[in-house]
Design an enzyme around this catalytic site. Structure first.
Site, mmCIF file in Angstrom:
data_model
loop_
_atom_site.group_PDB
_atom_site.id
_atom_site.type_symbol
_atom_site.label_atom_id
_atom_site.label_comp_id
_atom_site.label_asym_id
_atom_site.label_seq_id
_atom_site.Cartn_x
_atom_site.Cartn_y
_atom_site.Cartn_z
ATOM 1 C CD1 TRP A 151 -0.635 -1.505 3.201
ATOM 2 C CD2 TRP A 151 0.491 0.145 3.437
ATOM 3 N NE1 TRP A 151 -0.004 -1.669 4.322
ATOM 4 C CE2 TRP A 151 0.603 -0.496 4.524
ATOM 5 C CE3 TRP A 151 1.107 1.628 3.561
ATOM 6 C CZ2 TRP A 151 1.261 0.024 5.568
ATOM 7 C CZ3 TRP A 151 1.654 2.211 4.409
ATOM 8 C CH2 TRP A 151 1.949 1.354 5.499
ATOM 9 C CE LYS A 175 -4.358 -9.366 -1.980
ATOM 10 N NZ LYS A 175 -4.327 -7.962 -1.320
ATOM 11 N N GLY A 228 6.267 -6.466 -0.036
ATOM 12 C CA GLY A 228 5.571 -6.465 1.512
ATOM 13 C C GLY A 228 6.370 -6.714 2.622
ATOM 14 C CD GLU A 250 11.800 -4.458 -1.662
ATOM 15 O OE1 GLU A 250 12.232 -4.426 -0.434
ATOM 16 O OE2 GLU A 250 10.593 -3.470 -1.898
ATOM 17 C CB CYS A 284 10.885 -1.361 2.096
ATOM 18 S SG CYS A 284 11.321 -1.158 0.207
ATOM 19 C CD GLU A 385 9.872 -2.646 7.325
ATOM 20 O OE1 GLU A 385 10.664 -2.110 6.229
ATOM 21 O OE2 GLU A 385 9.378 -3.690 7.067
#
Length: 492
Positions: A151, A175, A228, A250, A284, A385
């Site tokens: 997102w 998707k 993600g 990734e 990320c 994270e």
């Protein structure tokens, strides 16, 4: 209120269930669009359409140059509709219009680059030790590729997969995140307008347990390209093993920015602020750990806090806004809970640390830019994270300690190095275990440069020349000149 449909087999269709779910604007916390809630039945439809388009019809009949022409046409259409696509992204994920417009305006370059690559994929004629034979290799498309996207930058991270996959001759089932599906569906209007054959690109929208799992386990899908979180990536890897799908993953990062005592402090301060706060930390590659030499620690942190305090928060559609909302309510709650966890571990909140209580933030999911001091590398806040505007500050005393601290996490996506010493810069590039190293800059990306990490940050690379080969198989071809078949029981 907008109501979208899925794109399957070149047609705009509802989910078989007829159900829809809400898409919420992170700035207003209000529903602005409704998205089809697909399930495994819709995945079956999409895979069937993609498989049919791959095996027969107009797409496999096109040569590589013709595929390149379609990609270039799509890039031109995106360049034409930058404003619409960027505004859709902002309304869906709350990131800044200044960032999203620049990002979407750059996206056509991936289509142009891989349009040029499409007919530059060459086989080889290896030397062979058998004089009565001729051998060569050829590269052929893998098949049906599923792209599962996050997102935070839905279109950019989709295009990193889509451009090389289509250039290679694959077909796709996409998707998008259930939180940010609208911009992907808007892009499909341009895919249709560009003239791609029906079924080459398909989109199914919905939730991980309904659509994501159906994709991961589907025998008709040959490869998954996923961006993600680490846990989702691990689950996809496990589920995709059922038919040995190829994978590009990734995943997350806990990237360090290393500031050495000879660095240009003014530039480093701006670079570190940009690395963690410019995208609200929702990237990320966020530089979420600041490793700063003890000799300049106090001076650097003082200047850093001064600049961070000046950040303008508010409406992401305002070009003067510098920090926008967190994209989803669950992520907003997670960021706040991780700040509390860090405080319980002994970290000190030097800035922020709470929801932004400012009129300009309205009802949005805003977290103040947060700086945590007194952090050590064993704390969870230094290892996990956050994916939010939270920076952990850690001192180091010499270069060896800096490299050890930077490498001491499960992740290895990126690192930033701030130094005036080019010998140190080259040493750091060699010593740091990360897929990407920036020196005296941060967050730079290009369609020409590979993007990806090591360790728990994933596998494979996106962008750059190597990316197209992740969507190709190498076939070896043997041609014998002799007319008489040799003894079948003698190995040649």
């Amino acid at each position: 209120m907008k109501e979208y449909r899925c794109f399957i087999g070149g047609e705009w269709v509802t989910a078989r269930s007829g159900e829809l779910f809400d898409s919420v604007d992170p700035f207003t916390a209000k529903v602005w669009a409704r998205i089809p809630k697909c399930d495994a039945n819709d995945v079956d439809r999409a895979v069937e359409a993609a498989r049919r388009a791959f095996d027969s019809g107009d797409w496999p009949a096109l040569n590589a140059t013709q595929r390149g022409h379609l990609l270039r046409r799509l890039g031109d259409l995106i360049a034409r509709d930058v404003d619409l696509l960027a505004a859709t992204e902002v309304q869906d994920n709350g990131k800044l219009i200044a960032e999203m417009r620049g990002q979407v305006a750059y996206i056509p370059q991936w289509f142009y680059y891989f349009a040029g690559m499409a007919d530059k994929v060459e086989g080889a004629v290896p030397p062979i030790d058998k004089p009565d034979m001729f051998t060569y290799t050829r590269h052929e498309p893998l098949g049906v590729v599923a792209a599962i996207t996050p997102w935070n930058s839905p279109l950019l991270l989709l295009v990193w997969k889509m451009a090389p996959a289509l250039a290679a001759g694959c077909t796709m089932v996409i998707k998008p995140s259930e939180f940010t599906s609208a911009s992907t569906l808007e892009l499909m209007r341009l895919v249709e307008e560009a003239g791609f054959p029906k079924g080459v690109v398909n989109v199914v929208t919905g939730f991980g347990q309904d659509v994501g799992e159906a994709i991961s386990t589907h025998p008709g899908i040959d490869k998954i390209a996923f961006t993600g979180g680490e846990l989702s990536g691990r689950r996809i890897a496990q589920q995709s093993a059922s038919n040995f799908k190829r994978l590009t993953l990734e995943l997350g990062g806990k990237s360090a920015q290393l500031v050495f005592p000879d660095a240009n402090i003014e530039n480093a301060v701006k670079g570190v602020v940009s690395g963690i706060f410019a995208a609200t930390g929702q990237t990320c590659i966020a530089g979420s750990r600041l490793l700063v030499h003890e000799a300049i620690h106090d001076q650097f942190v003082e200047k850093f806090l001064e600049l961070a305090r000046s950040a303008r928060m508010g409406d992401p559609m305002d070009m003067t806004t510098q920090v926008g909302p967190v994209t989803t309510q669950p992520q907003y709650q997670r960021v706040l809970s991780m700040i509390e966890m860090a405080k319980a571990e002994g970290a000190t909140v030097a800035l922020g640390g709470k929801p932004a209580d400012r009129p300009e933030c309205g009802d949005g999911w805003f977290v103040e830019p947060t700086v945590l001091s007194d952090v050590n590398n064993r704390m969870r806040i230094a290892q996990e994270e956050v994916f939010g505007p939270v920076l952990s500050v850690i001192k180091f005393s010499d270069d060896e300690e800096a490299y050890a601290l930077a490498n001491d996490t499960p992740y290895g996506l990126a690192a930033g190095v701030w130094t005036a010493d080019m010998a140190r810069a080259f040493t750091a590039a060699r010593r740091l275990r990360a897929g990407m190293i920036w020196t005296n800059t941060y967050r730079a990306v290009s369609y020409m440069m590979p993007f990806g990490g090591v360790k728990n940050s994933g596998m494979g690379r996106e962008s750059g020349q190597d990316a197209i080969y992740d969507f190709l198989e190498t076939k070896s071809v043997w041609l014998a000149f002799n007319k008489d078949v040799p003894n079948p029981f003698v190995l040649r």
